[in-house]
Design an enzyme around this catalytic site. Structure first.
Site, mmCIF file in Angstrom:
data_model
loop_
_atom_site.group_PDB
_atom_site.id
_atom_site.type_symbol
_atom_site.label_atom_id
_atom_site.label_comp_id
_atom_site.label_asym_id
_atom_site.label_seq_id
_atom_site.Cartn_x
_atom_site.Cartn_y
_atom_site.Cartn_z
ATOM 1 N N GLU A 1 53.783 48.661 46.291
ATOM 2 C CA GLU A 1 52.449 48.631 45.682
ATOM 3 C C GLU A 1 51.710 49.933 45.988
ATOM 4 O O GLU A 1 51.010 50.037 47.006
ATOM 5 C CB GLU A 1 51.646 47.456 46.248
ATOM 6 C CG GLU A 1 52.167 46.108 45.837
ATOM 7 C CD GLU A 1 51.032 45.128 45.573
ATOM 8 O OE1 GLU A 1 51.005 44.540 44.492
ATOM 9 O OE2 GLU A 1 50.161 44.972 46.448
ATOM 10 N N SER B 1 48.538 47.017 38.587
ATOM 11 C CA SER B 1 48.086 47.082 37.187
ATOM 12 C C SER B 1 49.175 46.683 36.188
ATOM 13 O O SER B 1 49.307 47.293 35.118
ATOM 14 C CB SER B 1 47.538 48.480 36.872
ATOM 15 O OG SER B 1 46.408 48.748 37.690
ATOM 16 N N GLY C 1 45.084 41.066 39.041
ATOM 17 C CA GLY C 1 44.060 40.744 38.051
ATOM 18 C C GLY C 1 44.551 39.932 36.863
ATOM 19 O O GLY C 1 43.950 38.923 36.477
ATOM 20 N N GLY D 1 44.701 47.387 40.978
ATOM 21 C CA GLY D 1 43.398 47.054 40.405
ATOM 22 C C GLY D 1 42.717 48.199 39.675
ATOM 23 O O GLY D 1 41.533 48.123 39.372
ATOM 24 N N ASN E 1 49.017 37.062 42.232
ATOM 25 C CA ASN E 1 48.190 37.128 43.444
ATOM 26 C C ASN E 1 46.743 36.920 43.020
ATOM 27 O O ASN E 1 46.134 37.808 42.423
ATOM 28 C CB ASN E 1 48.363 38.487 44.126
ATOM 29 C CG ASN E 1 47.428 38.638 45.319
ATOM 30 O OD1 ASN E 1 46.926 37.653 45.860
ATOM 31 N ND2 ASN E 1 47.184 39.889 45.722
ATOM 32 N N TRP E 2 46.220 35.758 43.318
ATOM 33 C CA TRP E 2 44.862 35.422 42.899
ATOM 34 C C TRP E 2 43.789 36.056 43.790
ATOM 35 O O TRP E 2 42.605 35.918 43.510
ATOM 36 C CB TRP E 2 44.677 33.901 42.881
ATOM 37 C CG TRP E 2 45.321 33.228 41.723
ATOM 38 C CD1 TRP E 2 45.904 33.831 40.636
ATOM 39 C CD2 TRP E 2 45.447 31.819 41.506
ATOM 40 N NE1 TRP E 2 46.372 32.878 39.770
ATOM 41 C CE2 TRP E 2 46.106 31.634 40.279
ATOM 42 C CE3 TRP E 2 45.057 30.692 42.245
ATOM 43 C CZ2 TRP E 2 46.385 30.368 39.762
ATOM 44 C CZ3 TRP E 2 45.338 29.425 41.731
ATOM 45 C CH2 TRP E 2 45.992 29.275 40.506
ATOM 46 N N LYS E 3 44.197 36.703 44.857
ATOM 47 C CA LYS E 3 43.245 37.336 45.792
ATOM 48 C C LYS E 3 42.166 36.331 46.173
ATOM 49 O O LYS E 3 42.432 35.132 46.259
ATOM 50 C CB LYS E 3 42.642 38.600 45.184
ATOM 51 C CG LYS E 3 43.690 39.554 44.603
ATOM 52 C CD LYS E 3 43.116 40.899 44.270
ATOM 53 C CE LYS E 3 44.162 41.749 43.571
ATOM 54 N NZ LYS E 3 44.081 43.132 43.889
ATOM 55 N N HIS F 1 49.238 43.150 52.442
ATOM 56 C CA HIS F 1 48.599 43.690 51.238
ATOM 57 C C HIS F 1 47.672 44.840 51.644
ATOM 58 O O HIS F 1 47.016 44.784 52.679
ATOM 59 C CB HIS F 1 47.816 42.582 50.518
ATOM 60 C CG HIS F 1 47.456 42.953 49.120
ATOM 61 N ND1 HIS F 1 46.423 43.813 48.832
ATOM 62 C CD2 HIS F 1 48.009 42.606 47.927
ATOM 63 C CE1 HIS F 1 46.357 43.973 47.511
ATOM 64 N NE2 HIS F 1 47.312 43.252 46.951
HETATM 65 C C1 PEP Z 1 47.794 43.052 43.750
HETATM 66 O O1 PEP Z 1 46.841 42.326 43.984
HETATM 67 O O2 PEP Z 1 48.712 43.120 44.559
HETATM 68 C C2 PEP Z 1 47.838 43.809 42.503
HETATM 69 C C3 PEP Z 1 48.941 44.441 42.203
HETATM 70 O O3 PEP Z 1 46.703 43.793 41.735
HETATM 71 P P1 PEP Z 1 46.556 44.328 40.210
HETATM 72 O O4 PEP Z 1 47.692 43.710 39.422
HETATM 73 O O5 PEP Z 1 45.232 43.825 39.773
HETATM 74 O O6 PEP Z 1 46.669 45.805 40.237
#
Ligand code: PEP
Length: 233
Positions: free
Chosen positions: A154, A192, A214, A160, A7-9, A95
């Protein structure tokens, strides 16, 4: 089938996307056909990402990160499911960043899922414990074919933060989602995830893969996560 979803956000311009995919291709990844790779990219990157993936012959699918809850019509600025259907087969919805920053509710998420299903797209639905049952009930009420969906647990505190959830807790929640959805769809974990910890999630029975934020911005780390998952599959 295992899933590795990036997920590049709200990162990656078109030129950064070109560089990412070129670096990924140059790393000569040995893509195992039991692992499905999906990149959730910003709308502006989807067409170019698809073009480059085809150019390099990579087995990666692109996905959108959101969709309009409306059908096509007078909704300025909205990207609807019909538009996405010519670019992608998957789309992320619900999300926690969208719930927090754009006041998205379980009802809105269920509307978005319905639009995606109508357009023959597969929703990747993010869930956390405070609204997990409510969200699944709403989807069942709308008669959403759950076998066409993917769910991602999640937990907010893990996203993050560099503080991933305990894999045993993840397995327990995945079992709950599996029970509520009558084992009709893949269940993933996100929060994470790194190349170092990816296996601790994927080795659990009810966890079919991971969603990575990330760390997915770094193509070398994405390849490493893919390799680690392949080793375990
Ligand atoms: C996400 O964007 O859904 C996510 C899990 O981010 P991260 O891996 O940075 O915690």
């Amino acid at each position: 089938m295992r899933y590795l979803i990036g997920n590049w956000k709200s990162y990656q311009t078109i030129s950064q996307t070109q560089t990412w995919l070129t670096d990924f291709s140059n790393a000569k990844p040995k893509i195992n056909n039991r692992i499905k790779l999906i990149l959730c990219a910003p709308f502006t990157d989807l067409a170019e990402a698809k073009r480059i993936i085809h150019h390099y012959g990579l087995q990666i699918e692109v996905a959108a990160q959101d969709v309009s809850p409306f059908e096509e019509g007078k909704h300025t600025g909205e990207i609807n499911a019909k538009m996405l259907s010519e670019l992608t087969t998957y789309c992320l919805v619900g999300h926690s960043e969208r719930r927090r920053e754009f006041n998205e509710t379980s009802e809105i998420v269920a509307e978005k899922v319905a639009r995606l299903i109508e357009a023959n797209l597969s929703p990747i639905i993010c869930l956390d414990t405070p609204y997990l049952e409510e969200q699944i009930k709403l989807l069942l009420h709308k008669r959403i074919p759950l076998e066409r969906c993917l769910f991602v647990y999640e937990p907010l505190a893990a996203i993050g933060s560099g503080q991933p959830a305990d894999p045993f807790e993840v397995e327990m929640i995945a079992q709950k989602i599996s029970f509520l959805t009558e084992s009709r769809c893949p269940i993933l974990y996100g929060g994470s995830v790194t190349p170092e910890n990816v296996i601790s999630y994927a080795r659990h029975h009810c966890v079919d893969g991971v969603l990575v934020g990330g760390e997915s911005l770094n193509p070398a780390h994405f390849v490493q996560m893919m390799d680690n998952l392949s080793y375990e599959s």
